[in-house]
Design an enzyme around this catalytic site. Structure first.
Site, PDB file in Angstrom:
ATOM      1  N   CYS A   2       0.847  -1.178  -0.023  1.00  0.00           N
ATOM      2  CA  CYS A   2       0.020   0.070   0.092  1.00  0.00           C
ATOM      3  C   CYS A   2       0.853   1.265  -0.038  1.00  0.00           C
ATOM      4  O   CYS A   2       2.202   1.242   0.208  1.00  0.00           O
ATOM      5  CB  CYS A   2      -0.659   0.072   1.248  1.00  0.00           C
ATOM      6  SG  CYS A   2      -1.834  -1.417   1.436  1.00  0.00           S
ATOM      7  N   ARG A  27       1.361   1.845  -5.920  1.00  0.00           N
ATOM      8  CA  ARG A  27       1.603   1.175  -4.915  1.00  0.00           C
ATOM      9  C   ARG A  27       0.398   0.142  -4.512  1.00  0.00           C
ATOM     10  O   ARG A  27       0.619  -1.034  -3.913  1.00  0.00           O
ATOM     11  CB  ARG A  27       2.178   1.614  -3.552  1.00  0.00           C
ATOM     12  CG  ARG A  27       3.522   2.145  -4.087  1.00  0.00           C
ATOM     13  CD  ARG A  27       4.096   3.213  -2.665  1.00  0.00           C
ATOM     14  NE  ARG A  27       4.378   2.222  -1.682  1.00  0.00           N
ATOM     15  CZ  ARG A  27       5.390   1.320  -1.416  1.00  0.00           C
ATOM     16  NH1 ARG A  27       6.301   1.908  -2.093  1.00  0.00           N
ATOM     17  NH2 ARG A  27       5.524   0.742  -0.610  1.00  0.00           N
ATOM     18  N   TRP A  74      -3.624  -1.941  -1.407  1.00  0.00           N
ATOM     19  CA  TRP A  74      -3.751  -3.044  -2.061  1.00  0.00           C
ATOM     20  C   TRP A  74      -4.389  -4.090  -1.104  1.00  0.00           C
ATOM     21  O   TRP A  74      -3.384  -4.446  -0.399  1.00  0.00           O
ATOM     22  CB  TRP A  74      -2.078  -3.161  -2.655  1.00  0.00           C
ATOM     23  CG  TRP A  74      -2.149  -4.256  -3.725  1.00  0.00           C
ATOM     24  CD1 TRP A  74      -2.789  -4.536  -5.103  1.00  0.00           C
ATOM     25  CD2 TRP A  74      -1.701  -5.899  -3.426  1.00  0.00           C
ATOM     26  NE1 TRP A  74      -2.529  -5.631  -5.605  1.00  0.00           N
ATOM     27  CE2 TRP A  74      -1.966  -6.489  -4.585  1.00  0.00           C
ATOM     28  CE3 TRP A  74      -1.509  -6.553  -2.237  1.00  0.00           C
ATOM     29  CZ2 TRP A  74      -1.608  -7.915  -4.714  1.00  0.00           C
ATOM     30  CZ3 TRP A  74      -0.945  -7.641  -2.254  1.00  0.00           C
ATOM     31  CH2 TRP A  74      -1.259  -8.726  -3.639  1.00  0.00           C
ATOM     32  N   ASN A  98       0.606  -0.256   6.321  1.00  0.00           N
ATOM     33  CA  ASN A  98       1.409  -0.899   5.088  1.00  0.00           C
ATOM     34  C   ASN A  98       1.811  -2.215   5.627  1.00  0.00           C
ATOM     35  O   ASN A  98       2.999  -2.017   6.358  1.00  0.00           O
ATOM     36  CB  ASN A  98       2.357  -0.192   4.255  1.00  0.00           C
ATOM     37  CG  ASN A  98       2.854  -0.947   3.074  1.00  0.00           C
ATOM     38  OD1 ASN A  98       2.185  -1.831   2.438  1.00  0.00           O
ATOM     39  ND2 ASN A  98       3.925  -0.662   2.406  1.00  0.00           N
ATOM     40  N   GLY A  99       1.406  -3.098   5.212  1.00  0.00           N
ATOM     41  CA  GLY A  99       1.982  -4.479   5.818  1.00  0.00           C
ATOM     42  C   GLY A  99       0.955  -5.553   6.141  1.00  0.00           C
ATOM     43  O   GLY A  99      -0.129  -5.465   5.737  1.00  0.00           O
ATOM     44  N   GLU A 477      10.785 -12.175 -20.576  1.00  0.00           N
ATOM     45  CA  GLU A 477      10.262 -10.720 -20.159  1.00  0.00           C
ATOM     46  C   GLU A 477       9.285 -10.304 -21.167  1.00  0.00           C
ATOM     47  O   GLU A 477       8.370  -9.769 -20.537  1.00  0.00           O
ATOM     48  CB  GLU A 477      11.674  -9.866 -20.137  1.00  0.00           C
ATOM     49  CG  GLU A 477      11.468  -8.339 -19.681  1.00  0.00           C
ATOM     50  CD  GLU A 477      10.689  -8.284 -18.488  1.00  0.00           C
ATOM     51  OE1 GLU A 477      10.593  -9.113 -17.787  1.00  0.00           O
ATOM     52  OE2 GLU A 477      10.265  -7.063 -18.305  1.00  0.00           O
ATOM     53  N   LYS A 481       5.558  -9.255 -19.435  1.00  0.00           N
ATOM     54  CA  LYS A 481       5.148  -7.757 -19.846  1.00  0.00           C
ATOM     55  C   LYS A 481       3.803  -7.790 -20.610  1.00  0.00           C
ATOM     56  O   LYS A 481       2.776  -7.124 -20.055  1.00  0.00           O
ATOM     57  CB  LYS A 481       5.836  -6.921 -21.087  1.00  0.00           C
ATOM     58  CG  LYS A 481       7.421  -6.448 -20.298  1.00  0.00           C
ATOM     59  CD  LYS A 481       7.137  -5.197 -19.561  1.00  0.00           C
ATOM     60  CE  LYS A 481       7.056  -5.082 -18.201  1.00  0.00           C
ATOM     61  NZ  LYS A 481       7.745  -6.121 -17.358  1.00  0.00           N
ATOM     62  N   GLU A 484       0.958  -9.063 -17.908  1.00  0.00           N
ATOM     63  CA  GLU A 484       0.580  -8.160 -16.699  1.00  0.00           C
ATOM     64  C   GLU A 484      -0.197  -7.001 -17.123  1.00  0.00           C
ATOM     65  O   GLU A 484      -0.639  -6.564 -16.385  1.00  0.00           O
ATOM     66  CB  GLU A 484       2.026  -8.023 -15.827  1.00  0.00           C
ATOM     67  CG  GLU A 484       2.940  -7.108 -16.675  1.00  0.00           C
ATOM     68  CD  GLU A 484       4.132  -6.815 -15.465  1.00  0.00           C
ATOM     69  OE1 GLU A 484       3.815  -6.565 -14.191  1.00  0.00           O
ATOM     70  OE2 GLU A 484       5.008  -6.698 -16.104  1.00  0.00           O
ATOM     71  N   HIS A 500       8.260 -30.640 -28.635  1.00  0.00           N
ATOM     72  CA  HIS A 500       8.124 -31.555 -27.335  1.00  0.00           C
ATOM     73  C   HIS A 500       6.842 -31.406 -27.000  1.00  0.00           C
ATOM     74  O   HIS A 500       6.622 -31.693 -25.656  1.00  0.00           O
ATOM     75  CB  HIS A 500       9.269 -31.213 -26.588  1.00  0.00           C
ATOM     76  CG  HIS A 500      10.599 -31.556 -27.205  1.00  0.00           C
ATOM     77  ND1 HIS A 500      11.081 -33.036 -27.310  1.00  0.00           N
ATOM     78  CD2 HIS A 500      11.531 -30.789 -27.566  1.00  0.00           C
ATOM     79  CE1 HIS A 500      12.357 -32.812 -28.082  1.00  0.00           C
ATOM     80  NE2 HIS A 500      12.500 -31.714 -28.245  1.00  0.00           N
ATOM     81  N   LYS A 599       3.085  -2.122  -7.244  1.00  0.00           N
ATOM     82  CA  LYS A 599       4.493  -2.145  -7.925  1.00  0.00           C
ATOM     83  C   LYS A 599       5.734  -2.869  -7.156  1.00  0.00           C
ATOM     84  O   LYS A 599       6.524  -3.473  -7.793  1.00  0.00           O
ATOM     85  CB  LYS A 599       4.929  -0.486  -7.785  1.00  0.00           C
ATOM     86  CG  LYS A 599       6.145  -0.243  -8.244  1.00  0.00           C
ATOM     87  CD  LYS A 599       6.178  -0.570  -9.798  1.00  0.00           C
ATOM     88  CE  LYS A 599       7.822  -0.280 -10.541  1.00  0.00           C
ATOM     89  NZ  LYS A 599       8.042  -0.626 -11.843  1.00  0.00           N
TER      90      LYS A 599
HETATM   91  C1  AGP Z   1       7.624  -6.493 -13.430  1.00  0.00           C
HETATM   92  O1  AGP Z   1       6.964  -5.939 -14.503  1.00  0.00           O
HETATM   93  C2  AGP Z   1       6.555  -6.783 -12.359  1.00  0.00           C
HETATM   94  N1  AGP Z   1       5.777  -5.455 -12.110  1.00  0.00           N
HETATM   95  C3  AGP Z   1       7.426  -7.586 -11.152  1.00  0.00           C
HETATM   96  O2  AGP Z   1       7.826  -8.592 -11.884  1.00  0.00           O
HETATM   97  C4  AGP Z   1       8.548  -6.876 -10.586  1.00  0.00           C
HETATM   98  O3  AGP Z   1       9.625  -7.083 -11.518  1.00  0.00           O
HETATM   99  C5  AGP Z   1       8.935  -7.588  -9.267  1.00  0.00           C
HETATM  100  O4  AGP Z   1       8.030  -7.784  -8.402  1.00  0.00           O
HETATM  101  C6  AGP Z   1      10.326  -7.314  -8.770  1.00  0.00           C
HETATM  102  O5  AGP Z   1      10.168  -5.964  -8.345  1.00  0.00           O
HETATM  103  P1  AGP Z   1      11.428  -5.510  -7.596  1.00  0.00           P
HETATM  104  O6  AGP Z   1      12.415  -5.245  -8.790  1.00  0.00           O
HETATM  105  O7  AGP Z   1      11.214  -3.980  -7.171  1.00  0.00           O
HETATM  106  O8  AGP Z   1      12.131  -6.324  -6.795  1.00  0.00           O
END
Ligand code: AGP
Length: 604
Positions: A2, A27, A74, A98-99, A477, A481, A484, A500, A599
């Site tokens: 959060c 966040r 969140w 937050n936590g 990657e 992308k 997500e 396979h 994030k």
């Molecule tokens: C990446 O597009 C994602 N948002 C997620 O996989 C992110 O890379 C991952 O949570 C790691 O975050 P960090 O680099 O802040 O540790």
């Protein structure tokens, strides 16, 4: 994860809170709320499910309060609802959190809270505990309360009979604070109040902050006064704003040339990597038996590129581990092992805990992080900061490319120190690395073409990303992308594996993004592409070839500038980022705030 913010000072608090929450919305963005001193001994609350804009709509227009706290959520405990939104108030206590308080059920029993709670949250339980322990001394109530909590927390707390005062304490969850002429600020990260101060300090764990308009006092749980250690950033509020781009993600894709230059150029001395300014001398790279790279998500994908690079160049055993797996396994790490943790936020809980585990086995722990003073940076024996500037979009883009660029620098340094790379080759390698920003600029100019071809994909249910070697790491990657932010299912596959099993999923029109930039396996990848093409796939090919007009190979070719194999990662990933971005926007989604995501994953 959060977003939290608190302020007490000599200017109105409401817009500080709302604007700060807007900047923290990446966040967490399923509900938001603020609490503030309306009159001398009365705390007012406004909170709602929805975005910060929805919160702003229900706030007082003429709110003269100068002290308050704000939260954007969140959801972890309890669904998305007005009643579960923060702040939570019990008696004289109002707080945001937050936590995760892991033992909140136990506390419900201990403090006989059954039937008295309005929400489903662990946060309301925390407020009730502080209220139960409160007898007029906020700091004593907080000291006694946090000793009962198990788990992670960053609290900002108001006590109704202490107007103008904000209290705060953290464990694991991040919090930064600053005092400036307008007053005292505290937040999950600096972006929330960067327009007031580019100086800040990291709130140490289990230190109790008392914030007033005149300043911030800080003391340990034992009551020992502590002085803040201020840091300063070289970016300003514009870095945390879209500056005319439709989305933060598009801005950050376009910022990659400068981000890479800021990360590599200060670490070049006489054309070769030099980490002296980072406090890392050559001895760190000597006598290294093996390397383990630990991270999550996109950062882990950057690690995969690092692995391919380091292992192929120097035949040194390199393992890439997903942090959430690594931390629960018996690690194969010795005192000569190097462990590199990678994290944009520097707060990802699994990566942080994996680093703590690694520290028990080796002193050669190196963190590659983008946030100065973050938890992972402070926990690691050595740190290499990437200089991408704040990355606001949930989908990581510029952080990935600066992480990969950092691995390129590390590879050259390792090669020189171990004698496996001649100085001549090292210089040539660095020269190619210094060409990357301009090469990316060429790709940025093709955004419209990529948007056009992506329109063919927006209705796809499934897509595949295929490649071999480094390109397979890159394919992972690209798939993440796309998934997500567009919610199109995507799978990255080693091109040689298709036969396979997975090729059974290829049918008419299924998009297959194919990456063929590794010379030693180029012809093999082209064969694999012909196989999927023959079964009706819609093939988008990323390659350095002159224009390919053979329809049995691809429907669309996106030209990669002529760079040595390893360096093609950079222009290729920008194309993959654009494909994901335009697919998401084409489907009407906000790529900056994808559903269910936040994030930085600071809770397990
Ligand atoms: C990446 O597009 C994602 N948002 C997620 O996989 C992110 O890379 C991952 O949570 C790691 O975050 P960090 O680099 O802040 O540790």
């Amino acid at each position: 994860m959060c977003g939290i913010i608190g302020f007490t000072g000599n200017i109105p608090v409401q817009d500080i809170l709302l604007d700060g929450l807007q900047r923290l919305e990446y966040r967490g963005y399923d509900s938001a709320g603020i609490a503030y001193f309306k009159e001398e001994q009365h705390i007012s609350l406004r909170k709602t499910a929805g975005k910060v804009a929805d919160l702003r709509a229900i706030c007082d227009d003429n709110n003269s309060s100068v002290c308050g706290i704000g939260h954007t959520r969140w959801a972890t405990h309890g669904g998305v609802s007005n009643v579960n939104a923060h702040p939570h108030r019990v008696g004289k206590v109002a707080l945001i959190h937050n936590g995760i308080i892991e033992n909140y059920h136990e506390l419900i029993e201990k403090f006989h809270l059954g039937g008295k709670l309005k929400s489903e949250t662990d946060t309301e339980v925390a407020a009730a505990v502080f209220e139960a322990l409160y007898d007029g001394d906020p700091e004593e109530a907080i000291r006694r309360g946090v000793k009962l909590f198990k788990g992670s927390f960053a609290f900002c707390i108001l006590f109704a009979d202490h107007p103008g005062e904000v209290y705060a304490i953290r464990n694991v969850s991040p919090m930064v604070a600053a005092h400036c002429e307008e007053g005292s600020f505290i937040a999950s990260d600096l972006t929330a109040f960067i327009s007031y101060s580019n100086r800040y300090f990291i709130v140490p764990e289990y230190h109790l902050l008392k914030m007033t308009p005149d300043g911030i006092t800080m003391a340990s749980l034992e009551g020992e006064t502590a002085e803040p250690e201020y840091l300063e950033v070289d970016w300003d509020v514009t870095a945390a704003q879209k500056e005319g781009y439709a989305h933060f993600m598009l801005k950050e894709i376009n910022e990659q040339p400068e981000a890479i230059s800021r990360t590599i150029v200060p670490r070049l001395a006489n054309g070769l990597p030099d980490f002296t300014e980072d406090g890392i001398d050559d001895s760190f790279f000597e006598d290294c038996s093996d390397i383990t790279i630990v991270a999550c998500g996109t950062a882990m994908h950057a690690g995969l590129v690092g692995k391919s690079l380091l292992q192929n160049m120097f035949q040194i055993p390199v393992t890439v581990a997903i942090a959430s797996e690594f931390r629960y396994e018996a690690p194969v790490i010795g005192e000569k092992s190097m462990v590199i943790v990678v994290s944009q936020s520097g707060e990802t809980i699994d990566t942080l805990e994996a680093l703590k585990l690694a520290n028990r086995y080796t002193k050669k722990t190196l963190a590659v992080v983008n946030v100065k003073g973050s938890s992972i940076a402070r926990e690691s024996n050595y740190v290499l900061y990437t200089h991408a500037g704040p990355e606001i979009a949930v989908a990581s883009t510029k952080a990935y490319t600066v992480q990969v660029a950092t691995f390129f620098l590390l590879a050259v340094k390792l090669g020189l120190v171990t004698g496996k790379m001649t100085e001549k080759d090292a210089r040539a390698f660095v020269d190619n690395l210094q060409r990357v920003p301009d090469v990316i600029r060429q790709i940025l100019l093709t955004a419209d073409d990529i948007e056009e071809l992506t329109q063919r994909m927006t209705n796809a249910q499934n897509t595949f990303f295929i490649g071999r070697g480094l390109d397979y790491s890159l394919a992972m990657e690209g798939a993440l992308k796309l998934k997500e932010i567009s919610y199109i299912h995507a799978e990255a596959y080693a091109a040689g594996e298709l036969k396979h099993g997975t090729i059974a999923l290829i049918s008419e029109g299924v998009p297959v993004i194919s990456i063929a930039n590794q010379s030693h396996v180029y012809s093999k990848v082209i064969s694999n592409i012909r196989e999927v093409k023959a079964r009706g796939a819609y093939v988008i090919l990323l390659s350095r070839d002159e224009k390919i007009s053979d329809p049995s190979i691809c429907d669309v070719q996106l030209r990669i500038p002529d760079l040595p194999d390893a360096f093609t990662v950079f222009p290729s990933v920008v194309i993959l980022q654009f494909i994901a971005y335009f697919a998401a926007v084409g489907k009407g989604f906000n790529p900056d705030q994808p559903r269910n995501l936040a994030k930085s994953v600071t809770v397990e």
